[in-house]
Motif scaffolding. Structure first.
Motif, short mmCIF file in Angstrom:
data_model
loop_
_atom_site.label_atom_id
_atom_site.label_comp_id
_atom_site.label_asym_id
_atom_site.label_seq_id
_atom_site.Cartn_x
_atom_site.Cartn_y
_atom_site.Cartn_z
N HIS A 155 0.73 -1.26 -0.12
CA HIS A 155 -0.14 -0.04 -0.07
C HIS A 155 0.66 1.19 0.12
O HIS A 155 0.54 2.10 -0.87
CB HIS A 155 -1.00 0.00 1.17
CG HIS A 155 -2.15 -0.96 1.26
ND1 HIS A 155 -3.08 -1.07 0.06
CD2 HIS A 155 -2.20 -2.27 1.86
CE1 HIS A 155 -3.90 -1.90 0.31
NE2 HIS A 155 -3.42 -2.79 1.27
N HIS A 177 0.97 0.98 -3.90
CA HIS A 177 0.01 1.59 -4.23
C HIS A 177 -1.13 0.76 -5.05
O HIS A 177 -1.71 1.01 -6.22
CB HIS A 177 -0.10 2.88 -5.30
CG HIS A 177 0.93 3.95 -4.38
ND1 HIS A 177 0.44 4.53 -3.25
CD2 HIS A 177 2.27 4.37 -4.62
CE1 HIS A 177 1.62 5.32 -2.71
NE2 HIS A 177 2.61 5.16 -3.83
N VAL A 178 -1.35 -0.47 -4.57
CA VAL A 178 -2.22 -1.46 -5.32
C VAL A 178 -3.42 -0.97 -5.69
O VAL A 178 -4.16 -0.39 -4.50
CB VAL A 178 -2.31 -2.78 -4.45
CG1 VAL A 178 -2.87 -2.62 -3.28
CG2 VAL A 178 -2.58 -3.94 -5.48
N LYS A 179 -4.09 -1.34 -6.70
CA LYS A 179 -5.55 -0.89 -6.86
C LYS A 179 -6.36 -2.34 -7.39
O LYS A 179 -5.60 -3.40 -7.85
CB LYS A 179 -5.60 0.04 -8.21
CG LYS A 179 -4.77 1.44 -7.80
CD LYS A 179 -5.21 2.38 -8.73
CE LYS A 179 -4.06 2.48 -10.11
NZ LYS A 179 -2.82 2.54 -9.63
N ALA A 180 -7.40 -2.14 -7.20
CA ALA A 180 -8.59 -3.33 -7.48
C ALA A 180 -8.01 -3.68 -9.13
O ALA A 180 -8.01 -2.73 -9.88
CB ALA A 180 -9.93 -2.94 -7.13
N LYS A 181 -8.31 -4.98 -9.64
CA LYS A 181 -8.19 -5.42 -10.69
C LYS A 181 -6.78 -5.38 -11.22
O LYS A 181 -6.51 -5.68 -12.44
CB LYS A 181 -9.33 -4.64 -11.75
CG LYS A 181 -10.67 -4.73 -11.37
CD LYS A 181 -11.68 -4.34 -12.68
CE LYS A 181 -13.01 -4.94 -12.27
NZ LYS A 181 -13.82 -4.36 -11.11
N GLU A 182 -5.72 -4.85 -10.63
CA GLU A 182 -4.56 -5.03 -11.12
C GLU A 182 -4.26 -6.50 -11.01
O GLU A 182 -4.71 -7.37 -10.11
CB GLU A 182 -3.60 -4.24 -10.20
CG GLU A 182 -3.94 -2.65 -10.65
CD GLU A 182 -2.74 -1.71 -10.04
OE1 GLU A 182 -2.28 -0.71 -10.88
OE2 GLU A 182 -2.24 -2.03 -8.91
N ALA A 238 -7.30 -6.29 -1.42
CA ALA A 238 -7.52 -4.80 -2.30
C ALA A 238 -8.20 -5.21 -3.66
O ALA A 238 -8.32 -4.21 -4.42
CB ALA A 238 -6.08 -4.45 -2.37
N ALA A 260 -6.85 -7.17 -6.08
CA ALA A 260 -5.98 -7.61 -7.22
C ALA A 260 -6.17 -9.05 -7.51
O ALA A 260 -6.57 -9.98 -6.63
CB ALA A 260 -4.70 -7.20 -6.65
N ASP A 305 1.07 -5.55 -13.36
CA ASP A 305 1.49 -4.05 -12.88
C ASP A 305 2.20 -3.88 -11.97
O ASP A 305 2.80 -2.88 -11.79
CB ASP A 305 -0.30 -3.77 -12.51
CG ASP A 305 -1.34 -3.90 -13.51
OD1 ASP A 305 -1.43 -3.16 -14.42
OD2 ASP A 305 -2.08 -4.74 -13.45
N ARG A 359 5.12 -1.22 -11.85
CA ARG A 359 5.88 -0.67 -10.48
C ARG A 359 6.48 -1.95 -9.69
O ARG A 359 5.96 -3.13 -9.80
CB ARG A 359 4.95 -0.24 -9.35
CG ARG A 359 4.49 1.15 -9.88
CD ARG A 359 2.94 1.14 -10.24
NE ARG A 359 2.11 0.78 -9.01
CZ ARG A 359 0.81 0.05 -9.22
NH1 ARG A 359 0.51 -0.21 -10.57
NH2 ARG A 359 0.11 -0.33 -8.30
#
Ligand code: NAP
Length: 322
Positions: free
Chosen positions: A137, A141-146, A168, A170, A210, A233
């Protein structure tokens, strides 16, 4: 006056293999201003303990020394200026020399333990779960659907990264070093590292991932950029297989890659550190973050070190101390 002038501690006089570890009596440390003395029930084992024992961790290891970076127990005595409310509280903590019956801990490194969390669990999460949180985090900076690639997904930090990334939203691809470890991770897909790894990864993520999270270093760093998609990243947080070759910054341009490194000993802004601790304790308390824990007595620490650095463990090893 302490009832225990001497305490049992896991010591090493010289740097070397697991055989240098021995349990012996040492003087009980005294808390100074801003510190407390914790009576320790359990100590968590980390890969860093094996590096410190080998003399590879950092230059602040005097010899002889006591092993350990984290534990859980009860606050037994207070140094000058410490709020009396801490006395007798159940705590987890991150501090050096934790593999002993007593340890001095700066008050800022204490994590109050809810009554529902036992000491074994309390000693199992501070280092690895907070590292996983910040890697995923604070830096990732993990995001949903990554799509996230977690190397060593059956290891201590690895298992927690997998769960937090899935929470999260992912999709998680995990890697392990041997097939037998595949069933010890909850990743959505698992690959055993080795020849053809990048090609096998590309079958699961044709454009690359990602976010790549790894604490392995040399073994995987050379292929890291090939695993990532444009704008990917890469967060590195350890060098279990040895330090990686230097990275040429020009190599990052082609796919506009970001690289970040994390170390839990960094003096993080107070609110970021406190929020991570709150998030992790809440998940340990309500059981949503599951820990695979193996326990053994302090006297068996050399065997635990041998297995840990041999890549033979999964999840967390906790030393029983009281
Ligand atoms: N930056 C920080 O603040 C921080 C905090 C905690 C941990 N770490 C680092 O995170 C990494 C994982 O630590 P951990 O506590 O989770 O330990 P762990 O449970 O022992 O996991 C380490 C994993 O690394 C792999 N490994 C071990 N020895 C290796 C070797 N010689 N070559 C290649 N892979 C090897 C193994 O997974 P596979 O066999 O599946 O590859 C093992 O499961 C370590 O590098 C550690 O130093 C960093």
């Amino acid at each position: 006056m302490l009832r225990w002038p001497l305490v049992r501690a896991l010591r090493f006089d010289v740097f070397g293999g697991p055989e240098v570890l021995k349990v012996e009596d040492v003087e009980t440390p005294s808390p100074h201003a801003g510190q407390v003395l914790v009576q320790i029930h359990a100590g968590g084992l980390n890969f860093a303990d094996t590096e410190r024992r080998r003399g590879l961790y950092s230059s602040d290891t005097p010899l002889p020394d006591t092993s350990g970076f984290e534990g859980a127990g009860v606050v037994f005595a207070l140094g000058q200026g410490v709020d009396e409310a801490w006395l007798k509280r159940r705590v987890a903590f991150i501090a050096p020399r934790a593999h002993a019956e007593f340890c001095v801990v700066p008050v800022g490194k204490l994590i109050p333990l809810p009554d529902s969390v036992d000491f074994i669990t309390g000693a199992a999460f501070p280092v690895q779960a907070l590292t996983a949180w910040h890697v995923l985090h604070t830096l990732g900076h993990v995001k949903a659907k990554e799509t996230v690639l977690v190397h060593s997904a059956a290891g201590g930090v690895g298992q927690l990264l997998v769960q937090l990334a899935q929470e999260a939203g992912a999709r998680v691809i995990g890697s392990v070093s041997r097939d037998a470890k595949q069933e010890r991770t909850r990743a959505d897909a698992v690959l055993t590292r080795g020849p053809g790894f990048v090609e096998r990864l590309r079958e699961l993520a044709p454009d690359g991932v990602d976010l790549l999270l790894e604490g392995i270093g040399a073994e995987v760093a050379g292929e890291a950029l090939q695993c990532l998609r444009p704008l990917g990243r890469w967060v590195t947080f350890g060098t279990a297989s040895g330090p990686p070759a230097p990275l040429a910054l020009e190599a990052l341009y082609e796919k506009s890659i970001s690289v970040a490194a994390f170390w839990l000993r960094t003096d993080l802004p107070t609110e970021i550190a406190a929020q991570a601790a709150r998030e992790i304790v809440a998940r340990v308390d309500d059981g949503s973050l599951q820990l695979e824990i193996t326990t053994g007595p302090l006297e068996d620490a050399a065997r635990a070190h041998r297995r840990l650095e041999g890549g033979l463990t999964t999840g967390k090893w906790v030393l029983r101390i009281q």
